[in-house]
Design a protein around this motif. Structure first.
Motif, short mmCIF file in Angstrom:
data_model
loop_
_atom_site.label_atom_id
_atom_site.label_comp_id
_atom_site.label_asym_id
_atom_site.label_seq_id
_atom_site.Cartn_x
_atom_site.Cartn_y
_atom_site.Cartn_z
N GLN A 1 13.19 4.79 -90.19
CA GLN A 1 12.45 3.86 -91.03
C GLN A 1 11.04 3.70 -90.49
O GLN A 1 10.83 3.70 -89.27
N CYS A 2 10.11 3.54 -91.44
CA CYS A 2 8.69 3.37 -91.09
C CYS A 2 8.30 1.92 -91.27
O CYS A 2 8.65 1.29 -92.28
N PHE A 3 7.56 1.37 -90.30
CA PHE A 3 7.03 0.01 -90.36
C PHE A 3 5.51 0.11 -90.44
O PHE A 3 4.89 0.78 -89.61
N ALA A 4 4.89 -0.56 -91.46
CA ALA A 4 3.43 -0.59 -91.59
C ALA A 4 2.99 -2.03 -91.48
O ALA A 4 3.49 -2.90 -92.21
N SER A 5 2.04 -2.31 -90.56
CA SER A 5 1.65 -3.70 -90.27
C SER A 5 0.14 -3.83 -90.26
O SER A 5 -0.59 -2.90 -89.89
N ASN A 6 -0.34 -4.98 -90.71
CA ASN A 6 -1.72 -5.43 -90.46
C ASN A 6 -1.64 -6.94 -90.29
O ASN A 6 -0.54 -7.52 -90.30
N PRO A 7 -2.75 -7.63 -90.09
CA PRO A 7 -2.67 -9.07 -89.80
C PRO A 7 -1.97 -9.89 -90.88
O PRO A 7 -1.62 -11.05 -90.64
N PHE A 8 -1.77 -9.33 -92.09
CA PHE A 8 -1.13 -10.10 -93.15
C PHE A 8 0.38 -9.91 -93.18
O PHE A 8 1.07 -10.53 -93.99
N GLY A 9 0.90 -9.02 -92.31
CA GLY A 9 2.34 -8.88 -92.26
C GLY A 9 2.78 -7.44 -92.09
O GLY A 9 1.96 -6.52 -91.99
N THR A 10 4.11 -7.28 -92.08
CA THR A 10 4.72 -5.97 -91.87
C THR A 10 5.62 -5.65 -93.05
O THR A 10 6.36 -6.51 -93.53
N ILE A 11 5.57 -4.37 -93.49
CA ILE A 11 6.47 -3.91 -94.53
C ILE A 11 7.34 -2.80 -93.95
O ILE A 11 6.95 -2.12 -93.01
N TYR B 1 23.52 -9.82 -98.34
CA TYR B 1 22.05 -9.91 -98.33
C TYR B 1 21.59 -10.56 -97.03
O TYR B 1 22.24 -11.46 -96.49
N ARG B 2 20.45 -10.10 -96.56
CA ARG B 2 19.76 -10.79 -95.47
C ARG B 2 18.26 -10.62 -95.70
O ARG B 2 17.81 -9.71 -96.41
N TRP B 3 17.50 -11.54 -95.11
CA TRP B 3 16.04 -11.55 -95.31
C TRP B 3 15.34 -11.36 -93.96
O TRP B 3 15.81 -11.87 -92.93
N LEU B 4 14.26 -10.60 -93.99
CA LEU B 4 13.41 -10.40 -92.83
C LEU B 4 12.01 -10.89 -93.16
O LEU B 4 11.60 -10.91 -94.33
N LYS B 5 11.31 -11.31 -92.11
CA LYS B 5 9.90 -11.63 -92.26
C LYS B 5 9.13 -10.73 -91.31
O LYS B 5 9.39 -10.74 -90.09
N ASN B 6 8.24 -9.92 -91.88
CA ASN B 6 7.46 -8.95 -91.08
C ASN B 6 8.39 -8.07 -90.25
O ASN B 6 8.12 -7.75 -89.09
N GLY B 7 9.54 -7.70 -90.87
CA GLY B 7 10.47 -6.79 -90.20
C GLY B 7 11.39 -7.46 -89.21
O GLY B 7 12.25 -6.79 -88.63
N GLU B 8 11.28 -8.78 -89.00
CA GLU B 8 12.11 -9.50 -88.05
C GLU B 8 13.01 -10.48 -88.79
O GLU B 8 12.63 -11.00 -89.85
N PRO B 9 14.20 -10.77 -88.25
CA PRO B 9 15.07 -11.74 -88.91
C PRO B 9 14.39 -13.10 -89.05
O PRO B 9 13.58 -13.50 -88.20
N LEU B 10 14.72 -13.82 -90.13
CA LEU B 10 14.14 -15.15 -90.36
C LEU B 10 14.62 -16.12 -89.29
O LEU B 10 15.72 -15.99 -88.73
N ASP B 11 13.80 -17.13 -89.06
CA ASP B 11 14.16 -18.17 -88.11
C ASP B 11 15.04 -19.19 -88.83
O ASP B 11 14.57 -20.02 -89.60
N TYR B 12 16.33 -19.11 -88.60
CA TYR B 12 17.25 -20.01 -89.26
C TYR B 12 17.39 -21.33 -88.53
O TYR B 12 18.25 -22.14 -88.86
N MET B 13 16.52 -21.54 -87.54
CA MET B 13 16.53 -22.84 -86.87
C MET B 13 16.06 -23.93 -87.82
O MET B 13 16.39 -25.08 -87.67
#
Length: 1029
Positions: free
Chosen positions: A101-111, A351-363
């Motif tokens: 898998q390829c990750f592309a990032s800039n200051p606005f986030g990661t896809i 289903y699961r959700w990521l933010k910028n390629g990382e798991p969401l903070d479920y805290m």
């Protein structure tokens, strides 16, 4: 990190204010695809490239993951990045295979890209070079093992028998499994002895290797006897099959005799057209596998010694396919985000959700919630900005999708949602002045009227969304209102005017109208309103809008500017109901309803049925239908049979059936006839539609009551008595088994002779007996009967038995030629009648000289006539004639034959050069003599025909000369024709000539010489004349 969020806020604000279209977040323009890399033996250059490309500002940087672990390209490593592309050199088939898998990032986030797999395909050589012989008896089954070498990628198998290119051909006895590569021979025959070599081909690398030969040797210690099938090739108990893939099930059995293979679905469902049943090779193939193809399948092997079967379940699976994706969204601070992610899969995906390629903070579970693919984030803040990924997965695969969340912070702004310049309100009503500035975070909203701040009261209220609501509006509320919005980034305001208008009222009262079908009525809708406002009238019929001009021209607007009256023309029952006039202005709307009752003829009665049938009566019952607002007065009953012309009104026990009577007895019916009945209701408006017909019911049978009509007879052959009658109609026969009783006796005799005629359609009976004297009077009568018994006889009438044919021929037959086309025939009559025969008339037979007597024409006379004129003969021709008498028994003998020759034909030339002149009251005609041809009779005179027009009957004058003087008034037009005649008849007439009326005393003229002119020209004349003083 704080600097980054400040940058994000700043860029968001700049983009919002400038409307910049620059793409800031990363967006994939190219994603990696799965690779199957073929490795050929001895190949050294092994390089794989996965493509990945994304746009963004600032430009994105890239990372790659293999089997959920990040790849760290190092100097000298086999992994390297060129832009976003991942290069793998010196491919290691053990270490590098997996999911990338390829990750592309800039200051606005990661896809995150989609998953791409890397597989290698190779095929090594067989290790062993020799195999031991396989010894079997004749008739025994055998399995030759292939044992393919180490490999990766799809394989196919074939077997060589002895020498290449002699390949083993698969049939019902031999089978090559494409799962194991083994060769199966159900029953060994002597011809199978030899060396067998397994050939393995890699479908990806296209390379093939051959295994060591396997000798098959026939044992000499006997022949294998028959035994039941033993299934050696079978499929697993459960076979998972991917959606739209091709599935092949193998099944093969050893046995003696050779078993036959058959397939079926255990649930009994038939195979679809797409299923390929290759019985010869024992393979069931199902292409494009779908959910309905899943289920339990059974393979059956059978021979004369028994049968065996195996079963396996095909289970359907599908990796996730997204059906609903989250979309990029821009929200304000404190707003709520709801993203929905849905996918189709079998089994159902998680289903699961990521933010910028990382798991969401479920805290932050009170603020961030994930429920079955739905992501909800409450009270958004700047830290929530980023790229989010939804991952849908099951055990057969997973799929990713990316979406951007932007959270903006801006000062209050009305540029896109200014207050309405003008707001109209109704005096005494409520009004809402909306205030929708754009600002983030949400600030404080206040109002003022003119320059004074507004204070909330029971009439004035600022809603949670900032809008201002005014209740019970008065004229004093009119003015300029300003909405002021504040937050920590600034202040903004927007103003608009409120105008208060008079309320709209309908002055026409609500009502109830009672009308009759066919009348025309006006429904009023008079209005009092503010003169500065335009009115819009809308009419509803039973809550459906009336479209004027499109409903059969029944509805018409007849009101003025301040009235919405409508007219209903020729009102029908379907127009009964509730009519609503709705009046609308820019500030209010009012309505009024009128109930219209339409009185009309009754609706059809219901449930018409026969409760009892007798021989001549029927008892009916029914239920009343709609009275259509007018009481029912009476009922009428109609009946129909297969013999009637449509529906006929029938008599009932009570002549008048009143409106509250729902049963009746119908009388005067015919026995043994199928009847249908229907009922019609009548009220003061009229008679309505009939009920549905009752079921067919048959009256009971009874003795016949109607006798045959027109009983008569006579004629027939020698010694016959012919009796005729008019058959009794079927509806009058009273029952089955209908027939006739014919009774007859000589006139004056006492007893009757009788005969039964069993056909109800019969209309004739012939009694033949040699003792019947000719032309003797008999009394006859015809009775009727059916299965119930005998009915009445008809009145007695007298008829005569058959007479004899005339016995003598006519005499003194004389023939005279009258003209070229007519001859007159005369004869002496025979005695008119005697006790045995009559003369009813004569038959004259004539034929031409070139014709045979059998083809003679016949002219028949009636009565005691002694002459006849024969017409339409040919001129100058000889004819032969004979005469005979006839009666009802037939014809008598012919007279002697006579002949006659017709006269020559009349002249075929018409008179020409017709001249005329008028003098006082005389018309003088002259014409040229007509000369007969050699085969024509000489002219003996002329007929002059004249009339006042072409359509009236002409007067005729004969003359032997070629001129004629007529005493005719000259003040009228005349139409004249001239034709010659001779002993052969009349010749051809001249063309019509017209002599016009003349004002002068003298006029002359001539017919046109040419006969080729049109009818108009032929009717023209040349006139010369002068006045005599």
């Amino acid at each position: 990190m704080e600097l980054l969020w400040k940058l994000i806020v700043l860029l968001s604000l700049v983009e919002y204010l400038t409307g910049s279209g620059v793409l800031l977040r990363p967006v994939f323009t190219k994603q990696p695809g799965s690779v199957v890399f073929p490795i050929q033996p001895g190949e050294n250059r092994r390089e794989v490239v996965f493509s990945c490309e994304a746009q963004g500002h600032p430009p994105p940087f890239y990372r790659w993951m293999l089997n959920d672990s990040f790849i760290l390209p190092m100097p000298g490593s086999r992994f390297s990045l060129m832009g976003g592309n991942l290069h793998i050199t010196n491919l290691n088939k053990d270490e590098d295979v997996g999911i990338y898998q390829c990750f592309a990032s800039n200051p606005f986030g990661t896809i995150i890209s989609r998953e791409a797999s890397l597989h290698v395909a190779y095929l090594e050589n067989f290790k062993t070079q020799r195999r031991n012989p396989v010894r079997v008896r004749e008739g025994q089954g055998v399995v030759l093992l292939c044992g393919p070498p180490p490999h990766s990628g799809e394989l196919t198998f074939t077997w060589i028998f002895n020498e290449y290119p002699s390949f083993v051909v698969q049939d019902t006895r031999r089978f090559v499994s494409q799962k194991t590569g083994n060769l199966y021979i159900a029953k060994v025959e002597p011809s199978d002895v030899g060396n067998y070599t397994c050939v393995v081909t890699n479908m990806v690398t296209k390379s093939s290797v051959k295994g060591p030969p396997s000798p098959l040797v026939l044992r000499l210690d006997g022949v294998m006897g028959e035994y039941e099938p033993k299934i050696e090739v079978q499929f697993p108990e459960v076979v998972p099959v991917a959606k739209s893939s091709i599935v092949k099930l193998e099944c093969f059995a050893l046995g003696n005799p050779v078993p036959t293979i058959s397939w079926k679905r255990v649930d009994g469902a038939p195979f679809g057209r797409k299923v390929d049943l290759n019985k010869a090779s024992g393979v069931l193939e199902i292409p494009y596998f779908q959910q309905e193809d899943a289920g339990m399948y059974e393979c059956m092997a059978e021979n004369s010694r028994g049968r065996n079967s195996v079963k396996g379940k095909l289970s359907f699976y599908a990796p996730p396919q997204l059906t609903e994706k989250p979309q990029d969204v821009q929200k304000t601070i404190d707003d709520t985000l709801v993203w929905e992610c849905k996918a189709n899969a079998k089994p159902k995906p998680s289903y699961r959700w990521l933010k910028n390629g990382e798991p969401l903070d479920y805290m932050e579970q009170d603020r961030v919630q994930v429920n079955n693919g739905v992501l909800t984030i409450n009270n958004l803040n700047l830290a929530d900005i980023g790229m989010y990924q939804c991952v849908a997965e099951n055990k057969h695969g997973r799929i990713f999708t990316n979406a951007e969340l932007r959270v903006i912070a801006i000062a209050p702004d009305f540029s896109q949602n200014l207050l309405k310049t003008q707001t109209l309100a109704r005096q005494g009503g409520d009004v809402l002045i909306e205030c929708k500035p754009r600002m983030s975070p949400r600030g404080v909203i206040s109002w003022r009227k003119g320059n004074e701040a507004l204070r909330e009261s029971h009439r004035m209220m600022v809603l949670d969304n900032g809008s201002l609501r005014l209740s019970n509006v008065t004229k004093m509320d009119a003015g300029i209102y300003t909405c002021v919005a504040r937050n920590q980034f600034g202040v903004a305001s927007s103003s608009g005017s409120l105008f208060v208008k008079e309320a709209t009222t309908i002055t026409s009262p609500a009502g109830h109208l009672d009308v009759t079908v066919g009348e025309s009525i006006v429904l009023p809708c008079q209005v009092s309103h503010d003169p500065t406002l335009d009115l819009k009238f809308t009419w509803f019929f039973n809550e459906q809008v009336i479209h004027f001009g499109s409903q059969g021209a029944y509805f018409e607007k007849v009101g003025g500017r301040s009235a919405g009256d409508i007219m209903i023309r020729n009102i029908q029952l379907s127009h009964a109901g509730k009519y609503t006039c709705a009046v609308q202005t820019k500030v209010d709307s009012v309505s009024i309803a009128t109930d219209v009752v339409v009185r009309g003829p009754p609706g059809p009665p219901l449930d018409c049925q026969v409760t009892e049938m007798t021989e001549t009566t029927a008892s009916l019952s029914w239920r009343p239908g709609l009275d259509n607002h007018s009481p029912l007065l009476s009922y009428t009953i109609q009946a129909r049979t297969p013999f009637s012309l449509g529906w006929q009104t029938v008599a009932t026990v009570l002549e008048l059936l009143k409106g509250k009577q729902f049963s009746a007895t119908v009388t005067d019916l015919s026995p043994w006839v199928d009847y249908e009945f229907r009922v019609l209701a009548t009220n003061s408006v009229g008679t309505g539609e009939p009920s549905k017909p009752s079921k067919k019911n048959r009256t009971k049978e009874m003795l016949p009551r109607v006798t045959p009509a027109r009983v008569s007879g006579g004629g027939g052959g020698r010694s016959e008595l012919v009796i005729t009658w008019e058959p009794v109609p079927e509806e009058m026969q009273g029952g089955p088994g209908f027939g006739y009783v014919v009774a007859f006796r000589p006139l004056g005799a006492q007893g009757w002779m009788q005969a039964a005629v069993t056909s109800p359609d019969a209309s004739r009976y012939v009694f033949k007996n040699e003792t019947i004297p000719p032309f003797s009077p008999y009394q006859v009568k015809v009775g009727v009967y059916n299965n119930k018994g005998e009915g009445p006889f008809s009145p007695v009438t007298t008829i005569y038995s058959a007479e004899e044919e005339p016995s003598r021929a006519p005499v003194r037959l004389r023939v005279r030629s009258v003209s070229a086309s007519e001859v007159e025939v005369t004869w002496k009559p025979l005695a008119w009648s005697n006790s045995r025969r009559r003369i009813l008339g004569y038959e004259l037979l004539y034929w031409g000289e070139k014709e045979k007597p059998d083809a003679a024409s016949v002219v028949r006379t009636e009565g005691n006539k002694t002459s006849v004129l024969i017409r339409d003969l040919e001129g100058s021709s000889t004819y032969y004639m004979s005469l005979r008498a006839y009666n009802s028994a037939g014809v008598g003998p012919q007279s002697s034959i006579v002949n006659v020759t017709t006269k020559k034909p009349p002249p075929s030339q018409a008179p020409v050069k017709i001249m005329w002149n008028t003098s006082n009251s005389k018309v003088i005609l002259r014409w040229d003599q007509v000369h007969a041809l050699e085969n024509e009779s000489e002219v003996t005179g002329y007929k002059v025909m004249y009339s006042q027009d072409k359509h009236s009957r002409p007067s005729v004058v004969e003359t032997n000369n070629t001129s004629l003087e007529l005493s005719l008034p000259t003040n009228q037009d005349y139409v004249i024709q001239i034709k010659p005649f001779s002993e052969g008849g009349e010749g051809i007439s001249s063309r019509q000539i017209t002599i016009p009326k003349v004002e002068g005393s003298i006029a002359t003229g001539a017919a046109p010489k040419s006969l080729g002119f049109s009818a108009v020209s032929l009717g023209a004349v040349v006139l010369t004349g002068r006045m005599l003083l």
